[in-house]
Scaffold this active site. Sequence first.
Site, PDB file in Angstrom:
ATOM      1  N   ASN B 127      78.440   6.156  59.236  1.00  0.00           N
ATOM      2  CA  ASN B 127      77.097   7.155  58.293  1.00  0.00           C
ATOM      3  C   ASN B 127      78.105   8.111  57.771  1.00  0.00           C
ATOM      4  OD1 ASN B 127      75.427   8.857  57.865  1.00  0.00           O
ATOM      5  ND2 ASN B 127      74.960   9.274  60.180  1.00  0.00           N
ATOM      6  N   CYS B 130      74.650  11.695  56.277  1.00  0.00           N
ATOM      7  CA  CYS B 130      73.573  12.512  56.838  1.00  0.00           C
ATOM      8  C   CYS B 130      73.495  13.802  56.062  1.00  0.00           C
ATOM      9  CB  CYS B 130      74.268  12.801  58.297  1.00  0.00           C
ATOM     10  SG  CYS B 130      72.753  13.960  59.231  1.00  0.00           S
TER      11      CYS B 130
END
Lengths: 257, 308
Positions: B127, B130
């Site tokens: 990720n 975010c």
Amino acid sequence: MIIKTISTILSNEPVGENIYRIELLSPEISTASKPGQFINIKVSENLDPLLRRPFSVYNVIDDRIQIIFNVVGKATKILSSKKVGEKIDIIGPLGNGFNLNDDFDTALIVAGGLGIAPFPFLTKILKEKNKNIISLVGARTKSQLVLDGFVNVNTATDDGSYGHKGTVVELFKLKVMNNDIVKTPSAFKVFACGPIPMLKAIIELCDKLNLNCEVSVEAPMACGTGLCQGCAVKTRDGKYKLACKDGPIFNSKDILL
Amino acid sequence: MIKTEVIVGKLRLKNPVLVASGTFGYGDELIGTIDINKLGGIVTKSLTLKPKVGNPPPRVAETPCGMLNSIGLANIGVDKFINEKLPLLRNFDTAIIVNIAAKRIEDYCEIIKRLEDTEGVSAYEINISCPNVKEGGLEFGTNIEMTAKIVNATRKLTSKTLIIKLTPNVTRISEFAKVCKEEGADAVSLINTVVGMAIDIKTRKPKISTITGGLSGPAIKPIALAKVFEVFQNVDIPIIGIGGITTWEDAIEFMIAGAKAIQVGTANFIDPNTPINIISGIIRYCEENKIEDINDIVGSIIVETFPH
């Protein structure tokens, strides 16, 4: 166990100014529900409103479950126009429910506005347990007071149209300062539900008087089952709990509103 | 019998339907509620090196056909995941894709090292996108050099399938996908949420504590589809499509645009059975259209002119 079901609407009626009560047929969820728990409703099959909406279990009567709501937005407007016989998608019962195993003789129920929602069901179960009940119910005005299912009621309205003129917090203050509660706080337990400023004031008073108190907290919520972590409620140790899973009922000593 | 298996990097998925990070917990919350073995795979909630309590409330707000969130990567941390969640997940016959987030490259690496010592992880989804944390997250995913560094560093640590989750909050997402490929990523997943905002007009306050949040749900589906198609046209790398997928028709649309697999996110909040319904819908579509292998749909878009 979370139950997902398509439930039939048995009745949908206005019970106060802008306030509706819906009765749903759901044998599975009715049997499994405890006071303080909630159900999550998909009000339409459309993408807007998208998410389910949480509603306290207002009451359970045999195989039927009731909710109560104020028409405030898109979803509640749709709900208020639902016809008897229509079917809606619900999941429940969700959340923890009130803790009724504590040692107390008298329940002091404090409801502000639509904070009445979890209490008719709680009252029913408290009566079965032979507890004394004192109910304090507040609303803006008389036409918004819905007192069905409450016992031993004292009311407050902002405009003085029914009962004490002022807030339910003031009424609570009068009540707790003026009788045996101060002398034997351990015989009492407070159950409160309503807007956040009201709950804050109640919690502060309970802290001061050392009263055992549980509050039902509302928080913006997406899933209702703990998946999204959206409905965070701050705890006194600086962490967060989830209104949907750890709550919506919290002991007043655990949270910081 | 329709062939539903798709291959993403070294990862064999029994079908192309995954559940998106942050919308399915750690997978164990729904044991007994849905048949997890039917899923192509589970992408876990983002894990960080240390547990994170997340952002202050309000964390979610509904907007037309979508929702804003700012959870702030609340999670139990990688060690607790390894000790408490992974042993349960291992028992399921589905791919376990661990999503990881960090604010420093070293932390991404440390998390992978710890997970490499365990069993049961099928792949990693990194990720870098975010939108709701101050450090890391979007700051990495909108910076092409940082993206390259993170992919390069994490690639060295594992031979497992490495998926990079990209943000749509950039001018050309395909440039980022290209860098991911060059640095050795096996696949890209897109899109993460779109930065968005909502205001309560009575109080004049933002509806989300961090002011802006990440928009998800059907509202972002057309954006996601355009980004998937952009990457498909420009970079030769497997794509996992994400963004507002709610029905099997949505899933097919993403596959036609070039996605080899898809992730269901926000729709899980409404009905955690959505991914299972999507799988049966895809199979029915293939049967009705005499498609024997689901891979034949991937990138089957017919276009006469190309977008600029």
